[in-house]
Structure formats: structure tokens, C-alpha cells
Write an enzyme that holds these catalytic residues in place. Structure first.
Site, PDB file in Angstrom:
ATOM      1  N   ASP A   8       1.317   8.405 -29.599  1.00 10.66           N
ATOM      2  CA  ASP A   8       2.602   9.037 -29.428  1.00 10.66           C
ATOM      3  C   ASP A   8       3.032   9.701 -30.964  1.00 10.66           C
ATOM      4  OD1 ASP A   8       2.352   8.705 -26.974  1.00 10.66           O
ATOM      5  OD2 ASP A   8       4.206   7.246 -26.929  1.00 10.66           O
ATOM      6  N   ASP A 129       7.349  11.363 -14.831  1.00 12.45           N
ATOM      7  CA  ASP A 129       7.806  10.237 -15.607  1.00 12.45           C
ATOM      8  C   ASP A 129       9.190  10.185 -14.856  1.00 12.45           C
ATOM      9  OD1 ASP A 129       5.870  10.868 -17.398  1.00 12.45           O
ATOM     10  OD2 ASP A 129       7.515  12.175 -18.465  1.00 12.45           O
TER      11      ASP A 129
END
Length: 247
Positions: A8, A129
Site C-alpha cells: 500500500d 470494500d
């Protein structure tokens, strides 16, 4: 079953967030390309990268770091974060990204996903998500009113390569994957589903290899790798042995 190590990116660095909160970021490596090389050396076969700044900005923000990672490893790379139009999709695929992940735009602009999946077969994934069952968008800053299943079903015949399903409540907290919800989703659609959020230990690998998780295409692991809770060699050996047994 593929285990995807996650990188990330925030401000050009490798970080892990807790529950998608940018204010709760831990920096694990200042050099994303070196991190990618480390994962390759450990034997991983597919890299998962997210441009966190891009997810909030709605456009690529860590392009330099991503490009350095593409050059650093030969394994395929899937990328999400800030990919909201066809021009950006085309640019990343041209630069060597194997598969783009479309999240917010999959909710707001499903025709973009369908068009891209048709134009680039096997190279477009959808990132869903979920927070309390509802899909979050804009880098998880907003929650929509639709469920992951409702959105996934929109793309059933679109040629989408995979659905990456993340349980935001667990993400970065090492609570274990939410396999129950992920398997329910996988059982309702024909698109391969990848589990994400909360991967904690070798127990998650074992759970992924159980018959009930047979429809899952893989899982994404982040913090558990960075802080040493998951031994890459042991995890990959388990998966290799399971594959051999199936053959």
C-alpha cells in the site's frame, strides 16, 4: 489459490492502514521497489499494489513508486487506487501493470468497468470494500447504499477477471479473514473472488485451503507479512502441497 502480498503506497512509501484510516498508517518500507523484490525473493507469484493517495484523490498519485516496482520484479502486478477512467486504465496496462482494480468507479460508473473488461479481457478486476455489508468508495471515506453482491452481479457477464472483496472492519487489524461473508459472495456469482482484510496467520492459509473455500481464487496478505506473524515459506509450502494433492 494465490496468496497476494500487498504493498500500500502513501507518499511514495509502503504503509499499512488500520480500517482504511489514513491517520492510522504505519510505514514499513521507504523503498517500494525493494519491498517488491523482497516479496519476489520469498517466492510469491503475484503482487497486489494500492495507491492509497490515488484512491482519495481520484487519480494516480504514486506513479513513480508503482513504475519502479514494475521494473523491479518480473511477477505480475495488480494495481488499484485512483483508477477512474479509460485513459488511466490504458496508461497503466501499457506501462506493464497486469491487472487494474477498479473500486469507486465500479459503483459510480459500471459502464466504464464493462467497457474496459471487454477491451482488455482478463485484465480488469473490481475492488469491493464493504463496511457493514455496504460498499465504501472514495478511499473508503464514503459508504454507498449498495451491497457487494448487488454490485458484483452487475458484472456477471462483463468479463471481469476477479472481484477483490475487503472487509473494512478487519483490514489491518489482524483479526483473521472474514471468510464467511467472502464465501457467501463467491457462491452467488461466477466471477472469481479474492479475499482481503484482516489476514492474520497461517490459520488463515489453512482456512483458505478447506473445501468450503474452494471457489475462492486467493487472498491478500499485508500487515501479517510485514510484522512477521506469517512465515512466507510456510504459507507458500502449504499452498504448493495443496495444489500438488489436487493434481
Amino acid at each position: 489459490m494465490i496468496l497476494f502480498p500487498a504493498v500500500d503506497l502513501k507518499n511514495g512509501q509502503c504503509v499499512r492502514l488500520e480500517q482504511g484510516d489514513m491517520a492510522r498508517a504505519t510505514v514499513f518500507n521507504l523503498d517500494p521497489a525493494a519491498q517488491a523484490r523482497a516479496f519476489a525473493a520469498q517466492g510469491f507469484e503475484y503482487l497486489h499494489v494500492v495507491d492509497l493517495d490515488g484512491a482519495f484523490a481520484g487519480k494516480p498519485m504514486n506513479a513513480q513508486a508503482v513504475e519502479a516496482m514494475i521494473k523491479a520484479v518480473t511477477m505480475p502486478v495488480q494495481l488499484g487506487g485512483g483508477i477512474r477512467d479509460l485513459k488511466t486504465i490504458e496508461a497503466w496496462l501499457a506501462k506493464g501493470i497486469t491487472r487494474v482494480i477498479i473500486g469507486t468507479a465500479a459503483v459510480r460508473d459500471p459502464e466504464l468497468v464493462k467497457g474496459a473488461a471487454k477491451k482488455f479481457p482478463g485484465r480488469v478486476a473490481v475492488g469491493l470494500d464493504a463496511r457493514d455489508g455496504k460498499v465504501a468508495v472514495e478511499g473508503w471515506a464514503e459508504t454507498s447504499h449498495v451491497t457487494a453482491l448487488e454490485i458484483a452481479q452487475r458484472f456477471e457477464d462483463a468479463g471481469v477477471a476477479a472481484i477483490i472483496f475487503t472487509d473494512i472492519a478487519r483490514d489491518g487489524l489482524l483479526k483473521g479473514l472474514n471468510l464467511d461473508a467472502t464465501i457467501v459472495l463467491a457462491d452467488r456469482i461466477s466471477i472469481p473472488v479474492i479475499a482481503s482484510g484482516g489476514f492474520a496467520s497461517i490459520d488463515d492459509v489453512k482456512a483458505l485451503l478447506e473445501p468450503r473455500a474452494g471457489k475462492l481464487a486467493g487472498a491478500i496478505v499485508g500487515r501479517a507479512l510485514y510484522d512477521g506473524r506469517l512465515d512466507p515459506a510456510a504459507a507458500l509450502e502449504l499452498i504448493k502441497n495443496a495444489r500438488t494433492a489436487q493434481e
